[in-house]
Motif scaffolding. Structure first.
Motif, PDB file in Angstrom:
ATOM      1  N   LEU A 181      55.646  10.055  99.924  1.00  0.00           N
ATOM      2  CA  LEU A 181      56.654   9.240  99.242  1.00  0.00           C
ATOM      3  C   LEU A 181      56.425   7.803  99.669  1.00  0.00           C
ATOM      4  O   LEU A 181      56.375   7.525 100.875  1.00  0.00           O
ATOM      5  CB  LEU A 181      58.063   9.711  99.607  1.00  0.00           C
ATOM      6  N   VAL A 182      56.333   6.927  98.692  1.00  0.00           N
ATOM      7  CA  VAL A 182      56.070   5.515  98.982  1.00  0.00           C
ATOM      8  C   VAL A 182      57.091   4.659  98.255  1.00  0.00           C
ATOM      9  O   VAL A 182      57.312   4.826  97.058  1.00  0.00           O
ATOM     10  CB  VAL A 182      54.651   5.103  98.549  1.00  0.00           C
TER      11      VAL A 182
ATOM     12  N   ASP B 237      67.243  10.035  95.510  1.00  0.00           N
ATOM     13  CA  ASP B 237      68.394   9.246  95.902  1.00  0.00           C
ATOM     14  C   ASP B 237      67.943   7.949  96.557  1.00  0.00           C
ATOM     15  O   ASP B 237      66.848   7.866  97.108  1.00  0.00           O
ATOM     16  CB  ASP B 237      69.251   9.999  96.932  1.00  0.00           C
ATOM     17  N   TRP B 238      68.833   6.988  96.512  1.00  0.00           N
ATOM     18  CA  TRP B 238      68.648   5.759  97.279  1.00  0.00           C
ATOM     19  C   TRP B 238      69.806   5.622  98.254  1.00  0.00           C
ATOM     20  O   TRP B 238      70.968   5.725  97.861  1.00  0.00           O
ATOM     21  CB  TRP B 238      68.610   4.536  96.353  1.00  0.00           C
ATOM     22  N   TYR B 239      69.445   5.414  99.510  1.00  0.00           N
ATOM     23  CA  TYR B 239      70.416   5.147 100.561  1.00  0.00           C
ATOM     24  C   TYR B 239      70.188   3.724 101.067  1.00  0.00           C
ATOM     25  O   TYR B 239      69.127   3.135 100.854  1.00  0.00           O
ATOM     26  CB  TYR B 239      70.222   6.108 101.736  1.00  0.00           C
TER      27      TYR B 239
ATOM     28  N   CYS C 267      64.475   5.582 100.160  1.00  0.00           N
ATOM     29  CA  CYS C 267      64.368   6.556  99.084  1.00  0.00           C
ATOM     30  C   CYS C 267      64.308   7.950  99.687  1.00  0.00           C
ATOM     31  O   CYS C 267      63.634   8.176 100.708  1.00  0.00           O
ATOM     32  CB  CYS C 267      63.112   6.284  98.261  1.00  0.00           C
ATOM     33  N   ASN C 268      64.997   8.867  99.053  1.00  0.00           N
ATOM     34  CA  ASN C 268      65.025  10.260  99.483  1.00  0.00           C
ATOM     35  C   ASN C 268      64.723  11.117  98.261  1.00  0.00           C
ATOM     36  O   ASN C 268      65.301  10.904  97.200  1.00  0.00           O
ATOM     37  CB  ASN C 268      66.418  10.576 100.051  1.00  0.00           C
TER      38      ASN C 268
ATOM     39  N   LEU D  74      61.829  14.605 101.276  1.00  0.00           N
ATOM     40  CA  LEU D  74      60.987  13.520 101.767  1.00  0.00           C
ATOM     41  C   LEU D  74      61.819  12.254 101.913  1.00  0.00           C
ATOM     42  O   LEU D  74      62.703  11.986 101.095  1.00  0.00           O
ATOM     43  CB  LEU D  74      59.824  13.258 100.809  1.00  0.00           C
ATOM     44  N   TRP D  75      61.485  11.472 102.923  1.00  0.00           N
ATOM     45  CA  TRP D  75      62.149  10.186 103.149  1.00  0.00           C
ATOM     46  C   TRP D  75      61.095   9.083 103.171  1.00  0.00           C
ATOM     47  O   TRP D  75      60.004   9.259 103.704  1.00  0.00           O
ATOM     48  CB  TRP D  75      62.883  10.176 104.480  1.00  0.00           C
ATOM     49  N   GLY D  76      61.468   7.938 102.614  1.00  0.00           N
ATOM     50  CA  GLY D  76      60.617   6.777 102.736  1.00  0.00           C
ATOM     51  C   GLY D  76      60.876   6.068 104.050  1.00  0.00           C
ATOM     52  O   GLY D  76      61.825   6.385 104.781  1.00  0.00           O
ATOM     53  N   LYS D  77      60.033   5.090 104.351  1.00  0.00           N
ATOM     54  CA  LYS D  77      60.160   4.353 105.611  1.00  0.00           C
ATOM     55  C   LYS D  77      61.206   3.258 105.522  1.00  0.00           C
ATOM     56  O   LYS D  77      61.590   2.687 106.541  1.00  0.00           O
ATOM     57  CB  LYS D  77      58.806   3.763 105.990  1.00  0.00           C
ATOM     58  N   GLY D  78      61.643   2.970 104.302  1.00  0.00           N
ATOM     59  CA  GLY D  78      62.655   1.939 104.133  1.00  0.00           C
ATOM     60  C   GLY D  78      62.049   0.613 103.734  1.00  0.00           C
ATOM     61  O   GLY D  78      60.934   0.271 104.139  1.00  0.00           O
ATOM     62  N   THR D  79      62.792  -0.118 102.929  1.00  0.00           N
ATOM     63  CA  THR D  79      62.362  -1.450 102.514  1.00  0.00           C
ATOM     64  C   THR D  79      63.548  -2.397 102.661  1.00  0.00           C
ATOM     65  O   THR D  79      64.683  -2.053 102.313  1.00  0.00           O
ATOM     66  CB  THR D  79      61.824  -1.434 101.073  1.00  0.00           C
TER      67      THR D  79
END
Length: 123
Positions: free
Chosen positions: A4-5, A35-37, A95-96, A112-117
């Motif tokens: 996931l990117v 989802d977006w957190y 992003c999840n 999956l989880w992204g690293k965050g932006t």
């Protein structure tokens, strides 16, 4: 390999716009939901937007009417269009994805989880 990117984010002025993007890759059998957190300084992590099966969407009250989540099934990508940004939108956005992957002889559902932006909104 499941991956996931996230992309997008950055600096915007209050009232401006930014777009975040999230792409899942791998042997995807089904995209269940994305989802977006966000984590805003001094606050708990907040669920901002959800897009599920049938492209049903849901938003937190804090962003309703300003943010729009959309999906591109062909590209396994979800975008979060953020308009009329406010300084209180500043934070790290994650992003999840709830995805079912297929392998040679089985399927597996994974989160999956992204690293965050980082999104920074100046006043």
């Amino acid at each position: 390999q499941a991956q996931l990117v996230e992309s997008g984010g950055g600096l915007a002025q209050a009232g401006g716009s930014l777009t975040l993007s999230c792409t899942v890759s791998g042997s995807i059998f089904r995209m269940n939901s994305m989802d977006w957190y966000r984590r805003v300084p001094g606050k708990e992590r907040e669920l901002v937007a959800v897009i599920g099966e049938g492209r049903n969407t849901n938003y937190s009250d804090s962003v309703k009417g300003r943010f729009t989540v959309s999906g591109d099934d062909a590209k396994n990508t979800v975008a979060l269009q953020m308009n009329n940004l406010k300084p209180e939108d500043t934070g790290v956005y994650y992003c999840n994805a709830d995805v079912t992957f297929y392998y040679s002889d089985y399927v597996e559902r994974r989160i999956l989880w992204g690293k965050g932006t980082l999104v920074t909104v100046s006043s």
